[in-house]
Design a protein around this motif. Structure first.
Motif, PDB file in Angstrom:
ATOM      1  N   MET A 100       0.882  -1.782  -0.368  1.00 17.42           N
ATOM      2  CA  MET A 100      -0.460   0.051  -0.323  1.00 17.42           C
ATOM      3  C   MET A 100       0.461   1.025   0.166  1.00 17.42           C
ATOM      4  SD  MET A 100      -2.715   1.181   2.497  1.00 17.42           S
ATOM      5  CE  MET A 100      -1.941   1.263   3.924  1.00 17.42           C
ATOM      6  N   PRO A 101       0.983   1.624  -1.015  1.00 11.24           N
ATOM      7  CA  PRO A 101       1.392   2.768  -1.059  1.00 11.24           C
ATOM      8  C   PRO A 101       1.398   3.829   0.467  1.00 11.24           C
ATOM      9  CG  PRO A 101       0.152   2.683  -2.850  1.00 11.24           C
ATOM     10  CD  PRO A 101      -0.018   1.630  -2.181  1.00 11.24           C
ATOM     11  N   HIS A 102       3.007   4.977   0.368  1.00 11.34           N
ATOM     12  CA  HIS A 102       2.549   5.123   1.685  1.00 11.34           C
ATOM     13  C   HIS A 102       1.294   6.383   1.613  1.00 11.34           C
ATOM     14  CE1 HIS A 102       4.416   8.106   5.155  1.00 11.34           C
ATOM     15  NE2 HIS A 102       4.622   7.160   6.317  1.00 11.34           N
ATOM     16  N   SER A 103       1.251   7.140   0.802  1.00  5.21           N
ATOM     17  CA  SER A 103       0.072   7.880   0.644  1.00  5.21           C
ATOM     18  C   SER A 103      -1.191   7.702   0.792  1.00  5.21           C
ATOM     19  CB  SER A 103       0.093   8.554  -0.695  1.00  5.21           C
ATOM     20  OG  SER A 103      -0.595   7.763  -1.029  1.00  5.21           O
ATOM     21  N   ASN A 104      -1.385   6.986   1.230  1.00  2.52           N
ATOM     22  CA  ASN A 104      -2.726   5.939   1.780  1.00  2.52           C
ATOM     23  C   ASN A 104      -2.934   5.030   3.455  1.00  2.52           C
ATOM     24  OD1 ASN A 104      -3.544   5.311  -0.745  1.00  2.52           O
ATOM     25  ND2 ASN A 104      -3.485   3.840  -0.770  1.00  2.52           N
ATOM     26  N   LYS A 105      -1.817   6.371   3.751  1.00  6.56           N
ATOM     27  CA  LYS A 105      -1.426   6.340   5.346  1.00  6.56           C
ATOM     28  C   LYS A 105      -1.908   7.707   5.948  1.00  6.56           C
ATOM     29  CE  LYS A 105       0.733   5.646   9.219  1.00  6.56           C
ATOM     30  NZ  LYS A 105       3.066   5.618   9.981  1.00  6.56           N
ATOM     31  N   LYS A 106      -3.288   7.160   5.910  1.00  4.23           N
ATOM     32  CA  LYS A 106      -4.904   8.467   6.764  1.00  4.23           C
ATOM     33  C   LYS A 106      -4.807   8.665   7.889  1.00  4.23           C
ATOM     34  CE  LYS A 106      -5.449   8.404   2.127  1.00  4.23           C
ATOM     35  NZ  LYS A 106      -4.664   9.513   1.579  1.00  4.23           N
ATOM     36  N   MET A 107      -4.482   9.769   8.383  1.00  9.66           N
ATOM     37  CA  MET A 107      -4.694  10.040  10.068  1.00  9.66           C
ATOM     38  C   MET A 107      -4.549  11.406   9.908  1.00  9.66           C
ATOM     39  SD  MET A 107      -0.522   8.307  10.733  1.00  9.66           S
ATOM     40  CE  MET A 107       0.915   9.288  10.018  1.00  9.66           C
ATOM     41  N   ILE A 108      -4.810  11.528  11.776  1.00  8.14           N
ATOM     42  CA  ILE A 108      -4.533  12.671  12.189  1.00  8.14           C
ATOM     43  C   ILE A 108      -3.523  12.688  13.583  1.00  8.14           C
ATOM     44  CG2 ILE A 108      -6.107  12.514  13.912  1.00  8.14           C
ATOM     45  CD1 ILE A 108      -6.775  16.247  13.779  1.00  8.14           C
ATOM     46  N   SER A 109      -2.425  13.360  13.165  1.00  5.87           N
ATOM     47  CA  SER A 109      -1.548  13.971  13.754  1.00  5.87           C
ATOM     48  C   SER A 109      -1.498  14.652  14.764  1.00  5.87           C
ATOM     49  CB  SER A 109       0.206  13.407  12.893  1.00  5.87           C
ATOM     50  OG  SER A 109       0.222  12.145  11.953  1.00  5.87           O
ATOM     51  N   PHE A 110      -0.692  14.542  15.839  1.00  5.68           N
ATOM     52  CA  PHE A 110      -0.340  15.502  16.573  1.00  5.68           C
ATOM     53  C   PHE A 110       1.009  16.718  16.665  1.00  5.68           C
ATOM     54  CE2 PHE A 110      -4.529  13.566  17.899  1.00  5.68           C
ATOM     55  CZ  PHE A 110      -5.638  14.171  17.908  1.00  5.68           C
ATOM     56  N   PHE A 111       1.231  17.554  16.729  1.00  6.30           N
ATOM     57  CA  PHE A 111       3.078  17.889  16.920  1.00  6.30           C
ATOM     58  C   PHE A 111       2.556  18.347  18.458  1.00  6.30           C
ATOM     59  CE2 PHE A 111       4.038  18.817  12.380  1.00  6.30           C
ATOM     60  CZ  PHE A 111       3.456  17.536  11.732  1.00  6.30           C
ATOM     61  N   LEU A 112       2.540  17.256  19.873  1.00  8.01           N
ATOM     62  CA  LEU A 112       2.604  17.704  20.539  1.00  8.01           C
ATOM     63  C   LEU A 112       3.407  19.044  21.237  1.00  8.01           C
ATOM     64  CD1 LEU A 112      -0.108  16.558  22.689  1.00  8.01           C
ATOM     65  CD2 LEU A 112       1.318  15.252  23.852  1.00  8.01           C
ATOM     66  N   THR A 113       4.425  19.193  20.788  1.00  7.52           N
ATOM     67  CA  THR A 113       4.937  19.919  22.072  1.00  7.52           C
ATOM     68  C   THR A 113       6.932  19.714  21.507  1.00  7.52           C
ATOM     69  OG1 THR A 113       5.806  20.130  24.080  1.00  7.52           O
ATOM     70  CG2 THR A 113       5.667  18.141  23.453  1.00  7.52           C
ATOM     71  N   THR A 114       6.874  21.533  21.819  1.00  5.44           N
ATOM     72  CA  THR A 114       8.833  21.529  21.734  1.00  5.44           C
ATOM     73  C   THR A 114      10.004  20.787  22.725  1.00  5.44           C
ATOM     74  OG1 THR A 114       7.984  23.521  22.549  1.00  5.44           O
ATOM     75  CG2 THR A 114       8.181  23.358  20.257  1.00  5.44           C
ATOM     76  N   LYS A 115       8.621  20.144  24.115  1.00  4.36           N
ATOM     77  CA  LYS A 115       9.666  19.866  25.255  1.00  4.36           C
ATOM     78  C   LYS A 115      10.270  18.310  24.727  1.00  4.36           C
ATOM     79  CE  LYS A 115       6.961  22.078  28.399  1.00  4.36           C
ATOM     80  NZ  LYS A 115       5.770  21.909  29.709  1.00  4.36           N
ATOM     81  N   CYS A 116      11.738  18.160  25.025  1.00  2.48           N
ATOM     82  CA  CYS A 116      12.329  17.406  24.860  1.00  2.48           C
ATOM     83  C   CYS A 116      14.316  17.084  25.138  1.00  2.48           C
ATOM     84  CB  CYS A 116      12.904  17.511  23.285  1.00  2.48           C
ATOM     85  SG  CYS A 116      13.483  15.971  22.812  1.00  2.48           S
TER      86      CYS A 116
END
Length: 383
Positions: A1-17
């Motif tokens: 399955m091509p990578h463009s078929n990876k459907k989802m909502i992503s959360f860039f949660l925080t800048t802390k590391c």
């Protein structure tokens, strides 16, 4: 399955590391701002909006910092999604994490995540060199290094998952330190219990101008693509013989055909919510307010006054139109539909153009496709 078929909502949660990775692609960007964390109301409304407009119920946590640094927010978002009236019971949860977290977080992760990609560069000496602890967090881990904490967590999660729907894999950045140790890394990961690994060749960091305008950055960068390919191909077959998957970012579309390289060309089906309240189309564009040459990927913003997301449909359309079937340099390429014009984030970062070409990566994809061929559908798509 091509990578463009990876459907989802992503959360860039925080800048802390809690790490200080030597090659971090967004460290300078994060260091120039006050630390930020995604607002729950934006995340909540993002879930409502996404679930109302898409059949996918896959949610994902990602950088720009380490998602588990905002553990309570991560839990709150997960619980909201899983209890959502619109098929919340179908929700699956993915995270890309540095794996350096406490036992309390580890216990919760065991019960709540379905896919955990550990940012993991190999044996202890490599991991601790590439991804050392941030000194201000060291007291949390009882004198252990990042490699020791990560290894403990990986072993524990795999040993205790039993029949849970959980996969713990590794996402490896290939640098001069580990480029010639890929088969050794396979043995190391295998002993830990890891069976799925994606490797990524080191790419340029993101700054305020494209790489083509930054002479110092170009001079400082080093990656031997020919050596990577030579070592990768040997490792690929070695891993296969052990019943293990050893993937490459260059081959993320070898298991299908698509004119798109990845999900950034279809951002309404795979949006990324940034800590400062924007919608990004790309993992490389983690903040929206000052995206500079990467601004084509900022396709929307949360409007507090109207309580809705404002979308930039012109930008979305331009991303939708970025297809390997439409670009001159792709039209006669034998890898056209197994590459999709290569990574758009890297290409724009290096060339400053949506229709730019990454010649080194183009040649590498063609060579790799010729050597290892196409694949059956990948069980776990690249993070």
């Amino acid at each position: 399955m091509p990578h463009s078929n990876k459907k989802m909502i992503s959360f860039f949660l925080t800048t802390k590391c809690n790490l200080c990775c030597r090659y971090c692609y967004n460290a300078k960007e994060r260091n120039c701002i006050v630390e930020q964390t995604l607002n729950f109301e934006i995340a909540k409304n993002g879930i409502d909006w996404y679930f109302n407009n898409n059949p996918s119920r896959h949610i994902r946590f990602y950088g720009p910092g380490e998602p588990t640094q905002e553990f309570e927010m991560l839990k709150r978002i997960t619980e909201y999604a899983k209890n959502h009236p619109n098929r919340g019971s179908d929700v699956t949860v993915e995270i890309q994490t540095n794996g350096v977290f406490t036992e309390a977080i580890r216990n919760w992760a065991l019960e709540n995540f379905n896919i955990m990609w550990m940012s993991f560069d190999g044996m202890k000496e490599i991991q601790d060199y590439n991804r050392p602890l941030n000194p201000q967090y060291a007291h949390l881990y009882n004198g252990r290094t990042s490699a020791e904490v990560l290894e403990d967590n990986v072993r524990w999660l795999i040993e205790n998952k039993n029949d849970r729907n959980l996969m713990v894999g590794a996402r490896v950045t290939i640098t001069d330190k580990n480029i010639s140790k890929q088969m050794e890394m396979i043995d190391y990961f295998y002993e830990l219990g890891i069976r799925y690994v994606w490797t990524n060749p080191l790419f340029y960091t993101v700054g305020r101008v494209p790489v083509c305008q930054d002479i110092k950055k170009k001079e400082a960068y080093h990656f031997d693509m020919d050596l990577y390919l030579s070592e990768y191909i040997k490792a690929f077959y070695y891993a296969k013989g052990k019943g293990m998957f050893w993937g490459s970012f260059l081959s993320i579309n070898f298991d299908g055909e698509s004119p798109y390289h990845c999900r950034c060309c279809t951002p309404l089906e795979a949006p990324h919510l940034t800590p400062d309240g924007y919608i990004s189309a790309c993992d490389m564009v983690v903040l929206g307010a000052e995206a500079y040459h990467m601004s084509p990927f900022i396709v929307g913003k949360w409007n507090e006054s109207s309580n809705e997301f404002e979308l930039d449909y012109e930008k979305i359309q331009r991303l939708n139109m970025r297809k390997s079937t439409e670009m001159v340099h792709c039209k006669s390429c034998p890898a056209q539909l197994h590459c999709g014009g290569y990574c758009l984030g890297e290409t724009v970062n290096e060339s400053g153009k949506l229709d730019g070409q990454n010649v080194v990566k183009c040649n590498a994809v063609r060579k790799l496709l010729k050597k290892i061929g196409t694949s059956e559908p990948y069980k776990y798509l690249h993070p």
